[in-house]
Write a protein that holds these residues in place. Structure first.
Motif, PDB file in Angstrom:
ATOM      1  N   THR A 133       0.843  -1.198   0.000  1.00 48.33           N
ATOM      2  CA  THR A 133       0.000   0.000   0.000  1.00 48.33           C
ATOM      3  C   THR A 133       0.876   1.246   0.000  1.00 48.33           C
ATOM      4  OG1 THR A 133      -1.622  -1.217   1.308  1.00 48.33           O
ATOM      5  CG2 THR A 133      -1.911   1.168   1.178  1.00 48.33           C
ATOM      6  N   ARG A 134       0.546   2.159  -0.914  1.00 51.24           N
ATOM      7  CA  ARG A 134       1.242   3.446  -0.971  1.00 51.24           C
ATOM      8  C   ARG A 134       0.287   4.491  -0.361  1.00 51.24           C
ATOM      9  NH1 ARG A 134       5.296   4.501  -4.847  1.00 51.24           N
ATOM     10  NH2 ARG A 134       4.502   2.850  -6.180  1.00 51.24           N
ATOM     11  N   TYR A 135       0.580   4.883   0.871  1.00 50.20           N
ATOM     12  CA  TYR A 135      -0.321   5.814   1.569  1.00 50.20           C
ATOM     13  C   TYR A 135      -0.123   7.247   1.086  1.00 50.20           C
ATOM     14  CZ  TYR A 135      -1.172   1.931   4.716  1.00 50.20           C
ATOM     15  OH  TYR A 135      -1.517   0.703   5.220  1.00 50.20           O
ATOM     16  N   LYS A 136      -1.238   7.990   1.050  1.00 52.62           N
ATOM     17  CA  LYS A 136      -1.190   9.408   0.671  1.00 52.62           C
ATOM     18  C   LYS A 136      -1.986  10.183   1.722  1.00 52.62           C
ATOM     19  CE  LYS A 136      -0.384  12.752  -2.439  1.00 52.62           C
ATOM     20  NZ  LYS A 136       0.953  13.152  -2.871  1.00 52.62           N
ATOM     21  N   VAL A 137      -1.258  10.957   2.540  1.00 52.86           N
ATOM     22  CA  VAL A 137      -1.923  11.716   3.604  1.00 52.86           C
ATOM     23  C   VAL A 137      -2.694  12.885   2.993  1.00 52.86           C
ATOM     24  CG1 VAL A 137      -1.539  13.219   5.604  1.00 52.86           C
ATOM     25  CG2 VAL A 137      -0.291  11.054   5.412  1.00 52.86           C
ATOM     26  N   THR A 138      -3.961  13.013   3.390  1.00 51.62           N
ATOM     27  CA  THR A 138      -4.806  14.110   2.905  1.00 51.62           C
ATOM     28  C   THR A 138      -4.571  15.346   3.772  1.00 51.62           C
ATOM     29  OG1 THR A 138      -6.459  12.452   2.305  1.00 51.62           O
ATOM     30  CG2 THR A 138      -7.189  14.760   2.358  1.00 51.62           C
ATOM     31  N   VAL A 139      -4.164  16.447   3.127  1.00 48.93           N
ATOM     32  CA  VAL A 139      -3.947  17.703   3.858  1.00 48.93           C
ATOM     33  C   VAL A 139      -5.292  18.418   3.977  1.00 48.93           C
ATOM     34  CG1 VAL A 139      -2.742  19.912   3.893  1.00 48.93           C
ATOM     35  CG2 VAL A 139      -1.576  17.878   3.022  1.00 48.93           C
ATOM     36  N   THR A 140      -5.743  18.641   5.213  1.00 49.97           N
ATOM     37  CA  THR A 140      -7.067  19.239   5.444  1.00 49.97           C
ATOM     38  C   THR A 140      -6.959  20.757   5.635  1.00 49.97           C
ATOM     39  OG1 THR A 140      -6.872  18.975   7.830  1.00 49.97           O
ATOM     40  CG2 THR A 140      -7.840  17.129   6.609  1.00 49.97           C
ATOM     41  N   GLU A 141      -8.123  21.425   5.502  1.00 56.66           N
ATOM     42  CA  GLU A 141      -8.187  22.877   5.750  1.00 56.66           C
ATOM     43  C   GLU A 141      -7.758  23.183   7.182  1.00 56.66           C
ATOM     44  OE1 GLU A 141      -8.994  25.616   3.653  1.00 56.66           O
ATOM     45  OE2 GLU A 141      -8.533  24.000   2.247  1.00 56.66           O
ATOM     46  N   GLU A 142      -8.132  22.289   8.097  1.00 58.45           N
ATOM     47  CA  GLU A 142      -7.781  22.481   9.515  1.00 58.45           C
ATOM     48  C   GLU A 142      -6.255  22.513   9.707  1.00 58.45           C
ATOM     49  OE1 GLU A 142      -8.439  20.277  13.827  1.00 58.45           O
ATOM     50  OE2 GLU A 142      -9.365  19.412  12.042  1.00 58.45           O
ATOM     51  N   MET A 143      -5.548  21.615   9.012  1.00 58.52           N
ATOM     52  CA  MET A 143      -4.079  21.573   9.100  1.00 58.52           C
ATOM     53  C   MET A 143      -3.471  22.872   8.550  1.00 58.52           C
ATOM     54  SD  MET A 143      -3.816  17.618   7.844  1.00 58.52           S
ATOM     55  CE  MET A 143      -2.064  17.382   7.574  1.00 58.52           C
ATOM     56  N   ILE A 144      -4.053  23.351   7.441  1.00 54.72           N
ATOM     57  CA  ILE A 144      -3.548  24.593   6.830  1.00 54.72           C
ATOM     58  C   ILE A 144      -3.812  25.770   7.770  1.00 54.72           C
ATOM     59  CG2 ILE A 144      -3.751  26.168   4.858  1.00 54.72           C
ATOM     60  CD1 ILE A 144      -4.657  23.643   3.215  1.00 54.72           C
ATOM     61  N   ASN A 145      -5.019  25.821   8.350  1.00 54.48           N
ATOM     62  CA  ASN A 145      -5.375  26.904   9.285  1.00 54.48           C
ATOM     63  C   ASN A 145      -4.431  26.925  10.485  1.00 54.48           C
ATOM     64  OD1 ASN A 145      -7.546  27.605   7.710  1.00 54.48           O
ATOM     65  ND2 ASN A 145      -9.064  26.477   8.918  1.00 54.48           N
ATOM     66  N   GLU A 147      -1.361  25.768  10.764  1.00 48.55           N
ATOM     67  CA  GLU A 147      -0.010  26.215  10.404  1.00 48.55           C
ATOM     68  C   GLU A 147       0.005  27.714  10.098  1.00 48.55           C
ATOM     69  OE1 GLU A 147       4.120  26.043   9.479  1.00 48.55           O
ATOM     70  OE2 GLU A 147       2.750  25.016  10.831  1.00 48.55           O
ATOM     71  N   ALA A 148      -1.036  28.208   9.434  1.00 49.51           N
ATOM     72  CA  ALA A 148      -1.116  29.648   9.121  1.00 49.51           C
ATOM     73  C   ALA A 148      -1.148  30.459  10.419  1.00 49.51           C
ATOM     74  CB  ALA A 148      -2.349  29.935   8.267  1.00 49.51           C
ATOM     75  N   THR A 149      -1.955  29.999  11.400  1.00 50.72           N
ATOM     76  CA  THR A 149      -2.048  30.694  12.694  1.00 50.72           C
ATOM     77  C   THR A 149      -0.698  30.658  13.406  1.00 50.72           C
ATOM     78  OG1 THR A 149      -4.366  30.059  12.859  1.00 50.72           O
ATOM     79  CG2 THR A 149      -3.291  30.763  14.894  1.00 50.72           C
ATOM     80  N   ARG A 150      -0.030  29.489  13.382  1.00 45.68           N
ATOM     81  CA  ARG A 150       1.292  29.369  14.025  1.00 45.68           C
ATOM     82  C   ARG A 150       2.281  30.373  13.426  1.00 45.68           C
ATOM     83  NH1 ARG A 150       6.209  27.395  13.656  1.00 45.68           N
ATOM     84  NH2 ARG A 150       5.969  26.774  11.478  1.00 45.68           N
ATOM     85  N   LEU A 151       2.245  30.525  12.107  1.00 47.72           N
ATOM     86  CA  LEU A 151       3.144  31.475  11.432  1.00 47.72           C
ATOM     87  C   LEU A 151       2.773  32.918  11.760  1.00 47.72           C
ATOM     88  CD1 LEU A 151       3.409  29.635   7.997  1.00 47.72           C
ATOM     89  CD2 LEU A 151       5.297  30.017   9.576  1.00 47.72           C
ATOM     90  N   GLN A 152       1.460  33.184  11.881  1.00 47.83           N
ATOM     91  CA  GLN A 152       1.021  34.537  12.250  1.00 47.83           C
ATOM     92  C   GLN A 152       1.525  34.916  13.643  1.00 47.83           C
ATOM     93  OE1 GLN A 152      -3.320  33.938  11.239  1.00 47.83           O
ATOM     94  NE2 GLN A 152      -3.147  36.130  10.767  1.00 47.83           N
ATOM     95  N   VAL A 153       1.462  33.946  14.566  1.00 44.05           N
ATOM     96  CA  VAL A 153       1.937  34.191  15.939  1.00 44.05           C
ATOM     97  C   VAL A 153       3.458  34.365  15.940  1.00 44.05           C
ATOM     98  CG1 VAL A 153       2.218  33.136  18.226  1.00 44.05           C
ATOM     99  CG2 VAL A 153       0.008  32.996  17.042  1.00 44.05           C
ATOM    100  N   ARG A 154       4.155  33.481  15.181  1.00 43.51           N
ATOM    101  CA  ARG A 154       5.624  33.539  15.135  1.00 43.51           C
ATOM    102  C   ARG A 154       6.122  34.880  14.597  1.00 43.51           C
ATOM    103  NH1 ARG A 154       9.124  29.696  11.309  1.00 43.51           N
ATOM    104  NH2 ARG A 154      11.053  30.853  11.419  1.00 43.51           N
TER     105      ARG A 154
END
Length: 459
Positions: A133-145, A147-154
């Motif tokens: 099996t070749r797994y493909k992790v689905t990147v969700t809107e929640e994950m993007i949000n 990381e975006a918030t983490r960068l905004q704080v940083r």
């Protein structure tokens, strides 16, 4: 004239017998004595004028023994080259009850026995028949949000606050160890720290609301923090995170500063600060860049997981026989330090698996003409450097980068390590093309559980 004979003494285990007569070693013995007399420094004789007879008397026996051994080693080496023998490690001298007594006054025929472990012929397991099996992790809107918030704080701006009003307030505090009544313990722990209000346990946060600079709160670590944060705080205070008594200690927590990070706004200045090498103009492009980075990270993790699977399938399903008794004897005596029989028995399964993997990769490399070129190693050095420095591949390279690569190419250990890693990567890339793997989209949690299951299964 020397003679060499070979007989089978076990599975992939042969005995090679070398017989050398006077004609094979006497000429080189005489020559060695003459050379010795030219080099020798002996009081009473000028250099190079020492009589050969004297040299023979003083050093003849050791020179004679050396020349006999050299003649034997030469015959053994020539035989293995001519017969194209594929062997493991080095030939081992076979223990003989009556070893040949080498005596320069008795230049007879000497017999030496060696044993060799022969490399087996085998076929590499057919991966196209394996279910993978070749797994493909689905990147969700929640994950993007997130990381975006983490960068905004940083990249945000810290501002002072009068009092604690929300979970995102930053507190600078001093922990001072006390007794149950809040009295400072003499010689107790005293430590500065800084964290967000939301790191405290939910029930405790209410006691902090409205607190101001210089206010003091008495607390117990095990009641003020949940498990994950508690372990981190105990470690920072120099206490054992598994010690329940340590977690029950009392501390005065003095608030020295209250702050709040004003998140950076989504604008070109912020995008440039996060991705200085990219031309990002809009929030949509920014979020897309984050998505690509997260996807790239998880693609690497899933690729590593697949390679682990491939490794185990190849090692477990490729049938290879070994000259086990020879290899165990070699492990006992062939290394820098001799090993006991118990040590060898304990280490052999791991050793055999490593040997199996080496044979499999060597076969795949030879059969598919996989080459590691100088430019591959140079590219690897550059990639490693850019990774360390947080740089991106640029068109206009500075001279110091080329100098660094030239220096690394002269470092033998680096070149050997890079060669091995690149070759392994090429082997995996090749093998992946032979897979009939099914691609399966998964969440981060699903993939993490799968990877953990795999680790437990193979350890």
């Amino acid at each position: 004239m020397a003679t060499v004979t070979r007989e089978n003494i076990g599975l992939l285990n042969d005995k090679i017998t070398i017989k050398v007569a006077g004609a094979d070693y006497l000429p080189s013995f005489e020559k060695a004595l003459k050379n010795y007399s030219k080099q020798a420094n002996i009081p009473g004789f000028r250099k190079g004028m020492v009589p050969t007879g004297m040299i023979k008397k003083m050093h003849g026996q050791s020179v004679f023994a050396d020349e006999v051994i050299k003649a034997v080693e030469k015959e053994l080496s020539n035989y293995m080259v001519n017969e194209k023998l594929e062997i493991f490690a080095q030939p081992l001298p076979l223990a003989q009850s009556e070893g040949p007594k080498i005596d320069m006054n008795n230049p007879v025929e000497y017999v030496f026995d060696f044993e060799v472990g022969l490399k087996p012929s085998f076929s590499v397991a057919d991966l196209s028949k394996e279910k993978m099996t070749r797994y493909k992790v689905t990147v969700t809107e929640e994950m993007i949000n997130e990381e975006a918030t983490r960068l905004q704080v940083r990249h945000g701006k810290m501002v002072d606050r009068e009092a604690v009003t929300e979970d995102d307030n930053v507190l600078n505090v001093v922990f001072t160890e006390t007794d149950a009544n809040g009295n400072e313990v003499e010689g107790g722990i005293k430590k500065d720290n800084s964290f967000l209000v939301k790191y405290f346990a939910q029930p405790f946060r209410g006691t902090l609301t409205g607190k101001k600079k210089d206010d003091v709160v008495n607390l117990q670590i095990n009641k003020a923090f949940d498990e994950k944060e508690r372990e981190w705080i105990l470690g920072d205070l120099g206490l054992d995170k598994h010690d329940e008594a340590a977690a029950a200690k009392f501390f005065n927590m003095t608030i020295t500063k209250i702050g709040f990070v004003e998140k950076a706004e989504f604008n070109e200045e912020f995008f440039k600060a996060v991705y200085p090498k990219k031309e990002i103009k809009s929030e949509a492009d920014f979020r897309n860049e984050i998505k690509e980075e997260i996807q790239s990270y998880w693609d690497k993790q899933t690729k590593n997981h697949l390679q682990h699977e491939i490794y185990h399938v190849l090692v477990d399903h490729t049938k290879i026989e070994f000259p086990e008794s020879f290899l165990k004897r070699w492990m006992q005596t062939g290394g820098e330090q001799p090993k006991s029989q118990e040590e060898v028995e304990h280490e052999f399964p791991t050793f055999a698996n490593q040997l199996k993997w080496t044979l499999i990769t060597d076969k795949l490399v030879q059969e598919n003409n996989l080459e590691v070129k100088n430019e591959d190693i140079e590219a690897f050095a550059k990639q490693q450097l850019f990774g360390y420095m947080g740089m991106t591949m640029q068109e206009d390279e500075q001279p110091w980068i080329a100098e660094y690569i030239t220096r690394m190419m002269k470092d033998r250990k680096f070149v050997e390590d890079a060669y091995h890693r690149i070759q392994t990567e090429k082997v995996f890339d090749l093998v992946e093309t032979k897979l009939n793997a099914v691609e399966k989209p998964v969440t981060v949690d699903e993939f993490s559980k799968e990877a953990e299951k795999h680790q437990h299964h193979h350890h």
